[in-house]
Design a protein around this motif. Sequence first.
Motif, mmCIF file in Angstrom:
data_model
loop_
_atom_site.group_PDB
_atom_site.id
_atom_site.type_symbol
_atom_site.label_atom_id
_atom_site.label_comp_id
_atom_site.label_asym_id
_atom_site.label_seq_id
_atom_site.Cartn_x
_atom_site.Cartn_y
_atom_site.Cartn_z
ATOM 1 N N TYR A 32 29.601 39.057 47.266
ATOM 2 C CA TYR A 32 29.996 38.153 46.278
ATOM 3 C C TYR A 32 31.492 38.236 46.406
ATOM 4 O O TYR A 32 32.121 39.567 46.170
ATOM 5 N N LEU A 34 35.008 36.581 44.575
ATOM 6 C CA LEU A 34 35.769 35.417 43.549
ATOM 7 C C LEU A 34 37.161 35.392 43.697
ATOM 8 O O LEU A 34 37.857 36.133 44.214
ATOM 9 N N SER A 93 32.422 42.189 45.257
ATOM 10 C CA SER A 93 31.505 43.029 44.838
ATOM 11 C C SER A 93 30.276 42.916 45.633
ATOM 12 O O SER A 93 30.030 42.144 46.300
ATOM 13 N N SER A 94 29.432 44.144 45.519
ATOM 14 C CA SER A 94 28.170 43.983 45.935
ATOM 15 C C SER A 94 27.111 44.406 45.144
ATOM 16 O O SER A 94 27.491 44.541 43.837
ATOM 17 N N GLY A 95 25.933 44.621 45.201
ATOM 18 C CA GLY A 95 24.838 44.984 44.273
ATOM 19 C C GLY A 95 24.930 46.110 43.513
ATOM 20 O O GLY A 95 24.552 45.732 42.223
ATOM 21 N N THR A 97 28.148 47.689 43.079
ATOM 22 C CA THR A 97 29.589 48.255 42.857
ATOM 23 C C THR A 97 30.252 46.962 41.956
ATOM 24 O O THR A 97 29.975 45.829 42.089
ATOM 25 N N PRO A 98 30.982 47.289 40.960
ATOM 26 C CA PRO A 98 31.461 46.456 40.113
ATOM 27 C C PRO A 98 32.804 45.613 40.962
ATOM 28 O O PRO A 98 33.080 46.124 41.978
ATOM 29 N N LEU A 99 33.264 44.676 40.571
ATOM 30 C CA LEU A 99 34.350 44.068 41.088
ATOM 31 C C LEU A 99 35.514 44.700 41.467
ATOM 32 O O LEU A 99 35.799 45.510 40.629
ATOM 33 N N PHE A 101 39.190 44.488 42.757
ATOM 34 C CA PHE A 101 40.357 43.534 42.799
ATOM 35 C C PHE A 101 41.389 43.634 43.901
ATOM 36 O O PHE A 101 41.668 44.815 44.357
ATOM 37 N N GLY A 102 41.949 42.809 44.446
ATOM 38 C CA GLY A 102 43.144 42.848 45.148
ATOM 39 C C GLY A 102 44.565 42.970 44.204
ATOM 40 O O GLY A 102 44.396 42.888 43.023
#
Lengths: 111, 116
Positions: A32, A34, A93-95, A97-99, A101-102
């Motif tokens: 996922y 964003l 993110s994955s199931g 792990t939290p987001l 960021f770059g």
Amino acid sequence: DQQVKQNSPSLSVQEGRISILNCDYTNSMFDYFLWYKKYPAEGPTFLISISSIKDKNEDGRFTVFLNKSAKHLSLHIVPSQPGDSAVYFCAASSGNTPLVFGKGTRLSVIA
Amino acid sequence: ETGVTQTPRHLVMGMTNKKSLKCEQHLGHNAMYWYKQSAKKPLELMFVYSLEERVENNSVPSRFSPECPNSSHLFLHLHTLQPEDSALYLCASSPSTLTYSGNTIYFGEGSWLTVV
């Protein structure tokens, strides 16, 4: 080790042209993705997202493309407007792990 | 207006002070987060709370102490900070942490902290 990389710290684009912001990731479990937009002195604002089951998602002037084999995604803004000038963050993110960021890319749209 | 409100927006504190940052979300979300943004660094996750219970702590120094009294409020208590802790502290919320996939995080406007 950075799992989400935005290798261009800044980008300048003429008003009316296309802006392309790039993002690479290393964790193949990410499913996922964003994009967030951030103006100075404000928090990041959610812009658009894409699930790994898709390769494209479009919302008005904003389109996100996902290339899973290359572990690469990009945000296209067309036409670019001066109000689009901001810092754009890619996140993944994955199931379990939290987001992540770059570091962000600063976009300047020149009138 | 993102539905996540942070106060104060700006804070200057000495290294021996004790202060707190406050966050409130009006989105009915079950998860709340503290992030830190320093210059030229990615957003760093500090703490995650799900239904008032801490579920993640990314090795944050003990001089930062979070508190989540209910699912709408989150605090970050600050004590004996260092000048290098000066940064933008962002609160965020999301519907759930049961799975992070498909879970959009909404940020507050941030609290600018300067430690002198």
